[in-house]
Design an enzyme around this catalytic site. Structure first.
Site, PDB file in Angstrom:
ATOM      1  N   ASP A   1       0.854  -1.189   0.000  1.00  0.00           N
ATOM      2  CA  ASP A   1       0.000   0.000   0.000  1.00  0.00           C
ATOM      3  C   ASP A   1       0.890   1.239   0.000  1.00  0.00           C
ATOM      4  O   ASP A   1       1.687   1.444   0.914  1.00  0.00           O
ATOM      5  CB  ASP A   1      -0.895  -0.021   1.245  1.00  0.00           C
ATOM      6  CG  ASP A   1      -1.967   1.053   1.225  1.00  0.00           C
ATOM      7  OD1 ASP A   1      -2.182   1.653   0.165  1.00  0.00           O
ATOM      8  OD2 ASP A   1      -2.590   1.288   2.284  1.00  0.00           O
TER       9      ASP A   1
ATOM     10  N   ASP B   1      -3.118   2.561  -5.855  1.00  0.00           N
ATOM     11  CA  ASP B   1      -2.016   2.593  -4.889  1.00  0.00           C
ATOM     12  C   ASP B   1      -1.880   1.358  -4.013  1.00  0.00           C
ATOM     13  O   ASP B   1      -1.134   1.387  -3.040  1.00  0.00           O
ATOM     14  CB  ASP B   1      -2.142   3.831  -4.000  1.00  0.00           C
ATOM     15  CG  ASP B   1      -3.442   3.837  -3.202  1.00  0.00           C
ATOM     16  OD1 ASP B   1      -4.381   3.125  -3.573  1.00  0.00           O
ATOM     17  OD2 ASP B   1      -3.513   4.575  -2.198  1.00  0.00           O
ATOM     18  N   GLU B   2      -2.559   0.271  -4.339  1.00  0.00           N
ATOM     19  CA  GLU B   2      -2.384  -0.931  -3.525  1.00  0.00           C
ATOM     20  C   GLU B   2      -2.667  -2.179  -4.342  1.00  0.00           C
ATOM     21  O   GLU B   2      -3.416  -2.157  -5.316  1.00  0.00           O
ATOM     22  CB  GLU B   2      -3.278  -0.906  -2.284  1.00  0.00           C
ATOM     23  CG  GLU B   2      -4.759  -0.894  -2.565  1.00  0.00           C
ATOM     24  CD  GLU B   2      -5.591  -1.002  -1.296  1.00  0.00           C
ATOM     25  OE1 GLU B   2      -5.245  -1.806  -0.410  1.00  0.00           O
ATOM     26  OE2 GLU B   2      -6.615  -0.290  -1.206  1.00  0.00           O
TER      27      GLU B   2
END
Length: 363
Positions: A9, A104-105
């Site tokens: 993350d 983003d993860e």
């Protein structure tokens, strides 16, 4: 063989990109989202802003009240998508089993990996190091035998953290955590569990399955009991079909001039077209939606008889849909979505037959 799962993350992703690209914002509170006196919301904020209680999904006005010294930055989604693509390339250089959850993860199954390592912590440290080296940004990671535990672990020591949970440590790691950290436990489920005396995951671990079934129903009760013990057999799915691409904007003030409203949707249309191009996709359905000042949602949609990625055609359809909505009341939000997406490599094979045999449009 025990699975080796990593959840990565990025740390305060949008805000970190802004701080990287604008050195004068480094080590200062940064809020990415709507303007401070607008109806907008916080997309994300830097850790310096979080110290004041600012968090994502908070109204921009509330964020300004908590941290008036913060710099408010309008999101630059194209920049964030480019960084995301760079990060995903790092993941895929290590394993083909990458399941993105957002820009983003992602989950990674590194049970087998290009580093030829049987140590997931080693692989995780390598990935975090490559992210820092190639993008100048930091990320946090959780290593565990399952997706459920790895995701919790990745948020355990932010920013720039690495939390490792071995198979024989899973239950003790989960036990002291609040039930609200569990996948799928929202406000309603949490309140139900609180009323029956469940506050930590340890409380669920010590409960009888029949008790949880009686409170939450059979399937939900069994699921929470299994998760509380760290049992999660869900695989990392490397490809996830994207069902739609959309973009929308909320106005600072209600607009009642239809042409002014349409002018505001043009940048959203351009954003959608750019996303189609970057992903090399075509679409068959175009939708325009609005939300009125009374929070009533309306939409109009056209389904084509053929896939298209032609910018002019999609813009014409968007204008047609907008005109058909006959807006005669104040509007607070407008957006556009394209769906029924297919790779452009398949588009050419469909065009000839479809265009010759089907009617022009299906409303």
């Amino acid at each position: 063989m025990e699975r080796l799962i990593i959840h990565v993350d990025m740390d305060a992703f949008y805000a970190s990109v802004e701080q990287r690209d604008r050195p004068h914002l480094r080590n200062k509170p940064v809020i990415v989202g709507g303007a401070p006196h607008s109806r907008g919301v916080v997309a994300t904020c830097s850790y310096e802003a979080r110290k004041y209680g600012v968090h994502s999904a908070m109204s921009s006005r509330r964020a300004f009240a908590l941290c008036p010294q913060a710099t408010f930055v309008k999101p630059r989604f194209q920049a964030y998508r480019q960084v995301s693509q760079d990060v995903m390339k790092i993941f895929k250089s290590v394993t083909p089993f990458v399941e993105p959850l957002s820009l983003d993860e992602a989950y990674l199954d590194v049970t087998e990996n290009s580093l030829m390592s049987t140590s997931a912590p080693y692989v995780a440290r390598y990935i975090l190091g490559e992210i820092k080296r190639r993008t100048g940004l930091t990320a946090s990671a959780g290593v565990a035998p399952s997706k459920f535990v790895s995701k919790i672990a990745s948020g355990f020591d932010k920013p720039n953290g690495l939390t490792i949970v071995a198979a024989d440590e899973v239950e003790s790691f989960l036990a002291p955590l609040s039930i609200t950290t569990m996948h799928g436990v929202g406000k309603v489920t949490a309140q139900t569990l609180f009323k029956h005396g469940f506050e930590t995951i340890a409380d669920i671990q010590q409960a009888r399955p029949e008790q949880l079934k009686a409170i939450l129903g059979h399937d939900r009760g069994v699921q929470l009991y299994e998760l509380a013990h760290g049992r999660d057999s869900r695989p990392v799915v490397p490809t996830r079909e994207r069902k739609s691409i959309g973009s929308e904007t909320t106005f600072a003030f209600d607009l009642d001039d239809p042409e002014e409203v349409y002018e505001r949707v043009i940048p959203e249309i351009e954003d959608v077209l750019q996303q189609l191009d970057r992903r090399e996709l075509s679409c068959q359905t175009v939708t325009i939606k609005i939300k009125t000042s009374e929070f009533q949602a309306r939409s109009h949609q056209i389904k084509l008889n053929h896939p298209t990625h032609d910018h002019d055609e999609i813009k014409r359809l968007a204008r047609r849909l907008f005109d058909e909505m006959s807006i005669n009341e104040p509007v607070r939000l407008i957006g556009m979505t394209v769906s029924d997406l297919i790779p452009r490599t398949e588009t050419a094979r469909q065009l000839t037959f479809d265009e010759l045999t089907k009617p022009p449009l299906e409303e």
